[in-house]
Design an enzyme around this catalytic site. Structure first.
Site, PDB file in Angstrom:
ATOM      1  N   LYS A  64      51.149  21.079 -32.558  1.00 26.60           N
ATOM      2  CA  LYS A  64      49.530  21.275 -31.557  1.00 26.60           C
ATOM      3  C   LYS A  64      49.007  22.374 -31.546  1.00 26.60           C
ATOM      4  O   LYS A  64      47.831  23.254 -31.933  1.00 26.60           O
ATOM      5  CB  LYS A  64      48.787  19.832 -31.726  1.00 26.60           C
ATOM      6  CG  LYS A  64      48.922  19.156 -31.525  1.00 26.60           C
ATOM      7  CD  LYS A  64      47.568  18.020 -32.137  1.00 26.60           C
ATOM      8  CE  LYS A  64      47.983  17.024 -33.221  1.00 26.60           C
ATOM      9  NZ  LYS A  64      46.811  16.427 -33.663  1.00 26.60           N
ATOM     10  N   LYS A 102      54.381  13.364 -41.700  1.00 26.65           N
ATOM     11  CA  LYS A 102      53.770  12.491 -41.212  1.00 26.65           C
ATOM     12  C   LYS A 102      52.111  12.080 -42.352  1.00 26.65           C
ATOM     13  O   LYS A 102      51.242  12.731 -41.707  1.00 26.65           O
ATOM     14  CB  LYS A 102      53.123  12.325 -39.831  1.00 26.65           C
ATOM     15  CG  LYS A 102      53.254  10.837 -39.041  1.00 26.65           C
ATOM     16  CD  LYS A 102      52.846  11.579 -37.492  1.00 26.65           C
ATOM     17  CE  LYS A 102      51.880  11.922 -37.043  1.00 26.65           C
ATOM     18  NZ  LYS A 102      51.109  11.187 -37.137  1.00 26.65           N
ATOM     19  N   LYS A 111      45.294  11.984 -39.386  1.00 32.32           N
ATOM     20  CA  LYS A 111      44.433  11.654 -39.499  1.00 32.32           C
ATOM     21  C   LYS A 111      43.513  13.609 -39.819  1.00 32.32           C
ATOM     22  O   LYS A 111      42.657  13.341 -40.397  1.00 32.32           O
ATOM     23  CB  LYS A 111      43.470  10.962 -38.195  1.00 32.32           C
ATOM     24  CG  LYS A 111      43.677  10.873 -36.751  1.00 32.32           C
ATOM     25  CD  LYS A 111      42.425  10.127 -36.568  1.00 32.32           C
ATOM     26  CE  LYS A 111      44.119   9.541 -35.794  1.00 32.32           C
ATOM     27  NZ  LYS A 111      43.789  10.179 -34.312  1.00 32.32           N
TER      28      LYS A 111
HETATM   29  P1  ATP Z   1      46.333  13.178 -35.469  1.00 35.63           P
HETATM   30  O1  ATP Z   1      46.229  13.308 -36.708  1.00 35.63           O
HETATM   31  O2  ATP Z   1      44.763  13.516 -34.845  1.00 35.63           O
HETATM   32  O3  ATP Z   1      47.619  13.266 -34.561  1.00 35.63           O
HETATM   33  P2  ATP Z   1      47.587  10.289 -36.067  1.00 35.63           P
HETATM   34  O4  ATP Z   1      46.230  10.575 -37.527  1.00 35.63           O
HETATM   35  O5  ATP Z   1      49.045  11.214 -36.144  1.00 35.63           O
HETATM   36  O6  ATP Z   1      46.475  11.254 -35.489  1.00 35.63           O
HETATM   37  P3  ATP Z   1      47.028   9.485 -33.902  1.00 35.63           P
HETATM   38  O7  ATP Z   1      45.684   9.296 -33.082  1.00 35.63           O
HETATM   39  O8  ATP Z   1      47.878  10.515 -33.026  1.00 35.63           O
HETATM   40  O9  ATP Z   1      47.323   9.449 -35.193  1.00 35.63           O
HETATM   41  O10 ATP Z   1      48.190   7.700 -33.354  1.00 35.63           O
HETATM   42  C1  ATP Z   1      47.872   6.447 -33.271  1.00 35.63           C
HETATM   43  C2  ATP Z   1      48.451   5.191 -33.354  1.00 35.63           C
HETATM   44  O11 ATP Z   1      48.941   5.327 -34.571  1.00 35.63           O
HETATM   45  C3  ATP Z   1      49.820   6.419 -32.109  1.00 35.63           C
HETATM   46  O12 ATP Z   1      51.194   4.706 -31.876  1.00 35.63           O
HETATM   47  C4  ATP Z   1      51.065   6.735 -33.721  1.00 35.63           C
HETATM   48  O13 ATP Z   1      52.538   7.086 -33.453  1.00 35.63           O
HETATM   49  C5  ATP Z   1      50.322   5.396 -34.788  1.00 35.63           C
HETATM   50  N1  ATP Z   1      50.925   6.494 -36.235  1.00 35.63           N
HETATM   51  C6  ATP Z   1      50.073   7.396 -36.149  1.00 35.63           C
HETATM   52  N2  ATP Z   1      50.168   8.492 -37.419  1.00 35.63           N
HETATM   53  C7  ATP Z   1      51.380   7.668 -38.261  1.00 35.63           C
HETATM   54  C8  ATP Z   1      52.010   7.192 -38.996  1.00 35.63           C
HETATM   55  N3  ATP Z   1      52.183   8.187 -39.805  1.00 35.63           N
HETATM   56  N4  ATP Z   1      52.757   6.286 -39.338  1.00 35.63           N
HETATM   57  C9  ATP Z   1      53.157   5.079 -38.239  1.00 35.63           C
HETATM   58  N5  ATP Z   1      53.100   5.408 -36.709  1.00 35.63           N
HETATM   59  C10 ATP Z   1      51.735   6.100 -36.815  1.00 35.63           C
END
Ligand code: ATP
Ligand code: LTN
Length: 333
Positions: free
Chosen positions: A115, A197, A200
């Site tokens: 980040k 990964k 969002k």
């Molecule tokens: P950001 O892009 O803002 O970092 P993010 O899309 O990675 O957000 P989070 O809000 O950080 O998503 O994650 C919410 C939950 O979903 C957490 O428990 C995280 O581990 C899980 N998660 C997020 N992205 C994935 C993914 N691609 N696969 C599996 N689990 C996920």
């Protein structure tokens, strides 16, 4: 009996729309376990301001995320659903835990490194300190399990270290929780760059599938998903990351094993497979989208859910906070 149930807790930042990754990696697991555990799920709005947010959008997404939680199967009668900033004890415990967390530990967090590279113009203290607030979110409810995707494992491990350090000084104040990570779905990859990964905050809109997205848009994203130059549907994450990721999604959506999927698409091209994954995902998400839309029309109901949730959560959280304040030597009010 209610008191003897194990406790589960997790949160998601309303920093963007929920993704297929957050559903398969986290929320789906929460909903499946709701009957077995005493569950606390929240919208981590305080975490989102570590990155600049549009205030009106943040408010809208926080409530929309609550509606989506319910639509995913989290019954507010059985689960405590709340907004993080409504329970000030999280921030209060966060301050105390700051004094039991080492600078070196925080510099090792991969999410901080990623980040801070992404937001080089705004590497604020909150971004650095984020895992400590997360540890407070967790420890304050004394949970047994924290259901998260693979990317959050390191934060839960840090939380365990902080709890053990604190307990080592003051005796058993905190339960030391376990991360609870699904076998399939723990790391959904981007459709356009399957070595990253699905996230969002991805800049490429084609890589990320949103849980509440229009089915036509979803179908298009799956059709465009990056694959490889072979033709066989085979699970091999190292050499075939795109296909393996689609297989993971299909396995989650249909409950089939990788062996069954390989057989089902034997001799068929990637085109048919991508369409099938898209269709299965659309059908999995359809009832969630429809129910979320219905719930969002009833703002009074949602307000009632998060108000009751904050009340219940505060009661438990304040109990832990009082214990901690006493241990560290603060004079009771
Ligand atoms: P950001 O892009 O803002 O970092 P993010 O899309 O990675 O957000 P989070 O809000 O950080 O998503 O994650 C919410 C939950 O979903 C957490 O428990 C995280 O581990 C899980 N998660 C997020 N992205 C994935 C993914 N691609 N696969 C599996 N689990 C996920
Ligand atoms: N850091 C998590 C969100 C989060 C969380 C928590 C998850 C904040 N507090 C407590 C589990 C428990 C994320 O970015 N997904």
């Amino acid at each position: 009996m209610e008191d003897q149930k194990k406790v589960m807790l997790s949160g998601i930042q309303p920093s963007g729309e929920l993704t297929l990754g957050s559903y398969l990696g986290a929320i789906r697991n929460w909903a499946e376990r709701a009957d077995q555990f005493d569950c606390y799920y929240f919208m981590a709005d305080m975490h989102t301001i570590t990155v600049r947010q549009n205030p009106a959008e943040l408010r809208r997404r926080t409530v929309s995320q609550l509606a989506a939680y319910i639509a995913c199967g989290l019954d507010p009668e059985k689960n405590t659903l709340f907004i993080q900033s409504h329970v000030p004890a999280h921030a209060q415990l966060g301050w105390v835990l700051n004094c039991y967390t080492m600078y070196g530990e925080l510099t090792r967090m991969t999410q901080f490194k990623a980040k801070s590279a992404q937001h080089a113009e705004n590497i604020n203290a909150g971004l650095f300190d984020y895992p400590v607030l997360m540890a407070a979110d967790i420890l304050i409810y004394q949970p047994d399990y924290v259901p998260v995707g693979d990317d959050q494992k390191q934060h839960v491990e840090l939380c365990r270290d902080i709890a053990e350090r604190f307990n080592g000084i003051y005796g058993p104040v905190f339960k030391v929780p376990e991360p609870y990570i699904p076998k399939v779905g723990a790391r959904i990859m981007s459709l356009s760059s399957p070595e990253d990964k699905m996230s969002k905050s991805d800049h490429d809109p084609n890589g990320c599938v949103y849980l509440l997205e229009d089915p036509a848009v979803m179908a298009k994203k799956f059709k465009r998903a990056v694959t490889d130059s072979e033709t066989s549907v085979r699970f091999d994450p190292v050499n075939k990351p795109g296909i393996s990721n689609l297989m993971q999604i299909y396995a989650c959506a249909t409950g089939r094993t990788y062996d069954e999927i390989e057989k089902e698409f034997d001799g068929m091209g990637y085109g048919a497979f991508k369409t099938a994954v898209g269709d299965a995902t659309i059908e999995m998400c359809r009832p969630i989208r429809e129910e979320t839309e219905r719930l969002l029309k009833d703002k009074a109901y949602l307000e009632q859910v998060y108000t009751a949730g904050a009340e219940k959560a505060s009661y438990i959280a304040n109990k832990t906070l009082r214990k901690v304040y006493k241990k560290v030597g603060f004079v009771p009010r």
